[in-house]
Design a protein around this motif. Structure first.
Motif, PDB file in Angstrom:
ATOM      1  N   PHE A   4       0.847  -1.190   0.000  1.00 12.48           N
ATOM      2  CA  PHE A   4       0.000   0.000   0.000  1.00 12.48           C
ATOM      3  C   PHE A   4       0.880   1.237   0.000  1.00 12.48           C
ATOM      4  CE2 PHE A   4       0.612  -0.802   4.554  1.00 12.48           C
ATOM      5  CZ  PHE A   4       0.969   0.445   5.027  1.00 12.48           C
ATOM      6  N   GLN A   5       0.287   2.344  -0.378  1.00 15.04           N
ATOM      7  CA  GLN A   5       0.950   3.639  -0.308  1.00 15.04           C
ATOM      8  C   GLN A   5      -0.048   4.650   0.224  1.00 15.04           C
ATOM      9  OE1 GLN A   5       1.992   6.235  -3.862  1.00 15.04           O
ATOM     10  NE2 GLN A   5       4.032   5.568  -3.189  1.00 15.04           N
ATOM     11  N   ARG A   6       0.417   5.491   1.145  1.00 14.95           N
ATOM     12  CA  ARG A   6      -0.413   6.560   1.688  1.00 14.95           C
ATOM     13  C   ARG A   6       0.381   7.859   1.628  1.00 14.95           C
ATOM     14  NH1 ARG A   6      -3.163   2.721   1.210  1.00 14.95           N
ATOM     15  NH2 ARG A   6      -4.767   1.919   2.602  1.00 14.95           N
ATOM     16  N   VAL A   7      -0.310   8.963   1.308  1.00 17.98           N
ATOM     17  CA  VAL A   7       0.308  10.283   1.241  1.00 17.98           C
ATOM     18  C   VAL A   7      -0.389  11.173   2.258  1.00 17.98           C
ATOM     19  CG1 VAL A   7       0.817  12.273  -0.218  1.00 17.98           C
ATOM     20  CG2 VAL A   7       0.835   9.960  -1.204  1.00 17.98           C
ATOM     21  N   MET A   8       0.415  11.804   3.119  1.00 13.63           N
ATOM     22  CA  MET A   8      -0.119  12.626   4.209  1.00 13.63           C
ATOM     23  C   MET A   8       0.589  13.978   4.228  1.00 13.63           C
ATOM     24  SD  MET A   8       0.340   9.419   6.773  1.00 13.63           S
ATOM     25  CE  MET A   8       1.539   8.708   5.677  1.00 13.63           C
ATOM     26  N   ARG A 128      -6.610  -7.429   1.987  1.00 11.08           N
ATOM     27  CA  ARG A 128      -7.560  -6.567   2.704  1.00 11.08           C
ATOM     28  C   ARG A 128      -7.002  -6.153   4.074  1.00 11.08           C
ATOM     29  NH1 ARG A 128     -13.268  -8.592   2.675  1.00 11.08           N
ATOM     30  NH2 ARG A 128     -13.550  -7.093   1.023  1.00 11.08           N
ATOM     31  N   GLU A 129      -6.394  -7.102   4.780  1.00 11.79           N
ATOM     32  CA  GLU A 129      -5.814  -6.802   6.094  1.00 11.79           C
ATOM     33  C   GLU A 129      -4.695  -5.772   5.961  1.00 11.79           C
ATOM     34  OE1 GLU A 129      -4.928  -6.980  10.231  1.00 11.79           O
ATOM     35  OE2 GLU A 129      -6.705  -7.521   9.101  1.00 11.79           O
ATOM     36  N   PHE A 130      -3.889  -5.917   4.937  1.00 11.26           N
ATOM     37  CA  PHE A 130      -2.780  -4.993   4.742  1.00 11.26           C
ATOM     38  C   PHE A 130      -3.276  -3.598   4.368  1.00 11.26           C
ATOM     39  CE2 PHE A 130       1.558  -4.082   2.914  1.00 11.26           C
ATOM     40  CZ  PHE A 130       2.209  -4.177   4.134  1.00 11.26           C
ATOM     41  N   ASP A 135      -4.593   2.098   6.177  1.00 10.78           N
ATOM     42  CA  ASP A 135      -5.572   3.104   6.595  1.00 10.78           C
ATOM     43  C   ASP A 135      -5.324   3.552   8.032  1.00 10.78           C
ATOM     44  OD1 ASP A 135      -6.761   2.847   4.112  1.00 10.78           O
ATOM     45  OD2 ASP A 135      -8.396   1.570   4.833  1.00 10.78           O
ATOM     46  N   GLU A 136      -4.979   2.621   8.906  1.00  4.13           N
ATOM     47  CA  GLU A 136      -4.715   2.971  10.306  1.00  4.13           C
ATOM     48  C   GLU A 136      -3.439   3.799  10.442  1.00  4.13           C
ATOM     49  OE1 GLU A 136      -5.229  -0.046  13.296  1.00  4.13           O
ATOM     50  OE2 GLU A 136      -6.675  -1.106  12.040  1.00  4.13           O
ATOM     51  N   GLU A 138      -2.312   5.792   8.175  1.00  2.00           N
ATOM     52  CA  GLU A 138      -2.681   7.106   7.646  1.00  2.00           C
ATOM     53  C   GLU A 138      -3.444   7.938   8.685  1.00  2.00           C
ATOM     54  OE1 GLU A 138      -4.487   8.906   3.524  1.00  2.00           O
ATOM     55  OE2 GLU A 138      -5.235   6.972   4.216  1.00  2.00           O
ATOM     56  N   ARG A 139      -4.184   7.283   9.565  1.00  2.00           N
ATOM     57  CA  ARG A 139      -4.885   8.000  10.638  1.00  2.00           C
ATOM     58  C   ARG A 139      -3.940   8.367  11.781  1.00  2.00           C
ATOM     59  NH1 ARG A 139      -9.121   4.519   9.291  1.00  2.00           N
ATOM     60  NH2 ARG A 139      -8.425   2.923  10.735  1.00  2.00           N
ATOM     61  N   ASN A 140      -3.030   7.459  12.148  1.00  2.00           N
ATOM     62  CA  ASN A 140      -2.195   7.635  13.325  1.00  2.00           C
ATOM     63  C   ASN A 140      -0.947   8.502  13.100  1.00  2.00           C
ATOM     64  OD1 ASN A 140      -3.927   5.854  14.600  1.00  2.00           O
ATOM     65  ND2 ASN A 140      -2.555   4.115  14.433  1.00  2.00           N
ATOM     66  N   LEU A 141      -0.262   8.275  11.992  1.00  2.00           N
ATOM     67  CA  LEU A 141       1.044   8.909  11.798  1.00  2.00           C
ATOM     68  C   LEU A 141       0.984  10.442  11.755  1.00  2.00           C
ATOM     69  CD1 LEU A 141       4.047   8.566  11.484  1.00  2.00           C
ATOM     70  CD2 LEU A 141       3.697   8.094   9.034  1.00  2.00           C
ATOM     71  N   PRO A 142       0.058  11.063  11.034  1.00  2.00           N
ATOM     72  CA  PRO A 142       0.045  12.526  11.029  1.00  2.00           C
ATOM     73  C   PRO A 142      -0.118  13.130  12.423  1.00  2.00           C
ATOM     74  CG  PRO A 142      -1.262  11.708   9.219  1.00  2.00           C
ATOM     75  CD  PRO A 142      -0.922  10.512  10.079  1.00  2.00           C
ATOM     76  N   THR A 143      -0.935  12.535  13.248  1.00  2.00           N
ATOM     77  CA  THR A 143      -1.137  13.037  14.612  1.00  2.00           C
ATOM     78  C   THR A 143       0.177  13.031  15.391  1.00  2.00           C
ATOM     79  OG1 THR A 143      -3.399  12.242  14.603  1.00  2.00           O
ATOM     80  CG2 THR A 143      -2.445  12.720  16.750  1.00  2.00           C
ATOM     81  N   VAL A 144       0.920  11.938  15.265  1.00  3.11           N
ATOM     82  CA  VAL A 144       2.222  11.830  15.953  1.00  3.11           C
ATOM     83  C   VAL A 144       3.205  12.839  15.391  1.00  3.11           C
ATOM     84  CG1 VAL A 144       4.187  10.284  16.337  1.00  3.11           C
ATOM     85  CG2 VAL A 144       1.855   9.412  16.598  1.00  3.11           C
ATOM     86  N   LEU A 145       3.263  12.973  14.072  1.00  2.00           N
ATOM     87  CA  LEU A 145       4.212  13.902  13.454  1.00  2.00           C
ATOM     88  C   LEU A 145       3.883  15.354  13.768  1.00  2.00           C
ATOM     89  CD1 LEU A 145       4.651  12.200   9.955  1.00  2.00           C
ATOM     90  CD2 LEU A 145       6.176  12.078  11.945  1.00  2.00           C
ATOM     91  N   GLU A 146       2.613  15.682  13.939  1.00  3.98           N
ATOM     92  CA  GLU A 146       2.217  17.044  14.274  1.00  3.98           C
ATOM     93  C   GLU A 146       2.723  17.445  15.669  1.00  3.98           C
ATOM     94  OE1 GLU A 146       0.898  19.416  12.494  1.00  3.98           O
ATOM     95  OE2 GLU A 146       0.243  18.290  10.740  1.00  3.98           O
TER      96      GLU A 146
END
Length: 148
Positions: A4-8, A128-130, A135-136, A138-146
């Motif tokens: 997967f790839q996510r952009v934040m 699907r699990e991956f 998705d998780e 993508e939800r968690n990392l920006p909060t930590v980086l902020e």
């Protein structure tokens, strides 16, 4: 292979993002697929060749991997984790959103798993699990980086 790839986008400067993410031990905080991750080399500055022992959880099962920081530049980190059943590659790219050194950054997180042996047959069932894991993150990392 499954991946997967996510952009934040975050307000934290790219240098601070990469400095933090270079220590894979921090992944316990933001990656729900990481149960534990402990540096396993002789310590010192984190650079190409630094290693960590990780316990990962995928689809309810735990597996141990040895991760190595395989590549590092001013804008990119590459980690390769391996055991007898899988090779995991994680690439993290952080680029400034504007030219100011204290501006935010765009973080691209890419993860790929290559299964070995009979586990290759499980790829369609693990996709699907991956994706859910992506998705998780993508939800968690920006909060930590902020918070950096």
């Amino acid at each position: 292979m499954v991946g997967f790839q996510r952009v934040m986008t975050v307000s934290t400067p790219a240098g601070a993002v990469l400095g933090y993410l270079a220590d894979l031990g921090h992944s316990e905080t933001w990656n729900p697929g990481t149960k534990t991750c402990t540096r396993s080399d002789d310590g010192g500055p984190i650079d190409v060749g630094s290693t960590w022992q990780a316990v990962a959880v995928y689809n309810g099962r735990e597996t141990e991997l040895t991760y190595t920081l395989a590549g590092r530049s001013d804008s990119r980190l590459e980690f390769v984790g391996e055991n007898s059943t899988v090779t995991a590659t994680v690439e993290i790219v952080a680029e400034p959103t504007d030219p100011a050194p204290d501006g935010g950054s765009v973080v691209t997180y890419t993860a790929d798993l290559r299964f070995k042996g009979l586990l290759k047959l499980a790829v369609p069932f693990l996709r699907r699990e991956f994706e859910r894991l992506g998705d998780e993150i993508e939800r968690n990392l920006p909060t930590v980086l902020e918070r950096l």
